[in-house]
Design an enzyme around this catalytic site. Structure first.
Site, mmCIF file in Angstrom:
data_model
loop_
_atom_site.group_PDB
_atom_site.id
_atom_site.type_symbol
_atom_site.label_atom_id
_atom_site.label_comp_id
_atom_site.label_asym_id
_atom_site.label_seq_id
_atom_site.Cartn_x
_atom_site.Cartn_y
_atom_site.Cartn_z
ATOM 1 N N GLU A 3 1.048 7.450 -4.396
ATOM 2 C CA GLU A 3 0.786 8.777 -4.957
ATOM 3 C C GLU A 3 0.989 8.789 -6.466
ATOM 4 O O GLU A 3 0.189 9.368 -7.213
ATOM 5 C CB GLU A 3 1.687 9.821 -4.294
ATOM 6 N N HIS A 30 2.312 7.044 5.725
ATOM 7 C CA HIS A 30 3.352 6.015 5.783
ATOM 8 C C HIS A 30 4.130 6.112 7.094
ATOM 9 O O HIS A 30 5.275 6.548 7.127
ATOM 10 C CB HIS A 30 4.287 6.144 4.579
#
Length: 336
Positions: free
Chosen positions: A151, A66
């Site tokens: 996640e 990210h």
């Protein structure tokens, strides 16, 4: 699991707070450790080595990490980022991001005859294995994490009939379990340690027999970066966190800085996003970066502050990280 060796913090403290340095030198407190963790380093290198070995284009499901700069740089080199496997041409090469994927994603890739390389962080894989293990033992698994984060989706997908997401302390009251003697909590690896412990405390009030994970789920790098920020924040008029807004661990660092006593804290991707007005009346600026941030972006902020008179840069070192993860087996021979 930890690769950190505790070290002296080494802040030269003023007699009063950072704000009282108005007559003194401007300074920068530079958090160490900061930036790339072992899992991010492995994931980015996985894509780079895959490009070297197979050539462009290669496909990556979601963002490999990210960070906007990393994604833009890899895009320029021929990487194609997609949201789902059905966007990838049949038979092409697909890399799974550092955040991990569910078994359903693996099955979807196999159905399209995709060649795959799994860049999931080994510490995320550990949480996946825990979820599978406790689901086999028929536990209710309370997964502490942020709804919609890749996640969390990957971990929950390992045992969807056993996992409930708990998104912070305010979500605890909605949790229901089948057997209060068989309940365990797991967590996303990039959370605020303090907020996670608050959530666990609330859960334990409701479920006194709540079991802890076999080992820490919040990764060593997330914890280390938060500890370094806590060490310097009380001295800081301003803490600048370099990182992207979709980076959970970077956003948490802003929260940690404010909670630890920094007078202000902002998240920026690039030095050009620093508003000069933030520096008005400021004498001590703390700088850190999230676990997916290359050091060149931090250096850009340091250079910008130097132009504004912040010439004195003092490291604030709370740990020394030495952990390195092996590349996926398909690429290990390519590592130098």
């Amino acid at each position: 699991m930890s690769s950190a060796v505790p070290l002296n913090v080494g802040i030269t403290r003023s007699a009063d707070s950072g704000a009282s340095r108005a007559d003194g030198e401007k300074r920068v407190l530079l958090a160490e450790p900061r930036g790339y963790c072992a899992g991010v380093d492995r994931a980015v290198e996985t894509v780079e080595k895959a490009l070297e070995k197979h050539g462009a284009p290669i496909y990556v499901r979601k963002e490999i990490v990210h960070n906007r700069h990393v994604v833009d740089t890899l895009t320029d080199q021929g990487v194609v980022f997609v949201d789902e496997t059905d966007e990838v041409p049949e038979g092409a090469l697909l890399v799974f991001s550092a955040h991990g994927v569910s078994p359903a994603v693996h099955e979807s890739a196999a159905a399209r005859n995709l060649r795959t390389i799994d860049a999931t962080c080994p510490l995320v894989t550990k949480v996946h294995q825990e979820a599978k293990r406790f689901a086999r033992d028929d536990f209710d698994i309370l997964l502490i994490g942020h709804e919609g984060h890749e996640e969390v989706e990957g971990t929950a997908g390992e045992a969807p009939d056993h996992v409930q997401l708990v998104d912070g302390p305010d979500s605890v009251d909605a949790v229901t379990v089948r057997d209060e003697s068989k309940v365990i909590w797991l967590s996303q690896t990039t959370l605020s340690v303090d907020e996670t412990m608050q959530t666990v405390a609330r859960l334990r009030e409701r479920f006194p027999n709540l079991q802890d994970p076999p080992s820490d789920d919040i990764c060593y790098a997330t914890q280390n970066r938060q500890v370094a920020v806590k060490a310097m924040a009380p001295e800081c008029d301003l803490v600048i966190v370099v990182g992207s807004r979709n980076s959970s661990n970077s956003v948490r660092l802003v929260e940690v800085a404010l909670n630890a006593g920094a007078k202000a804290s902002y998240l920026v991707d690039y030095a050009r996003e620093v508003d000069p007005a933030w520096l008005d009346g400021v004498r001590t600026v703390g700088i850190t970066s999230g676990a997916s941030v290359p050091e060149i972006l931090v250096r850009g902020v340091i250079d910008l502050l130097d132009e504004h008179g912040f010439h004195d840069v003092q490291p604030v070192t709370t740990a020394n990280e030495t952990l390195v993860f092996a590349l996926p087996r398909e690429l290990r021979a390519a590592r130098t």
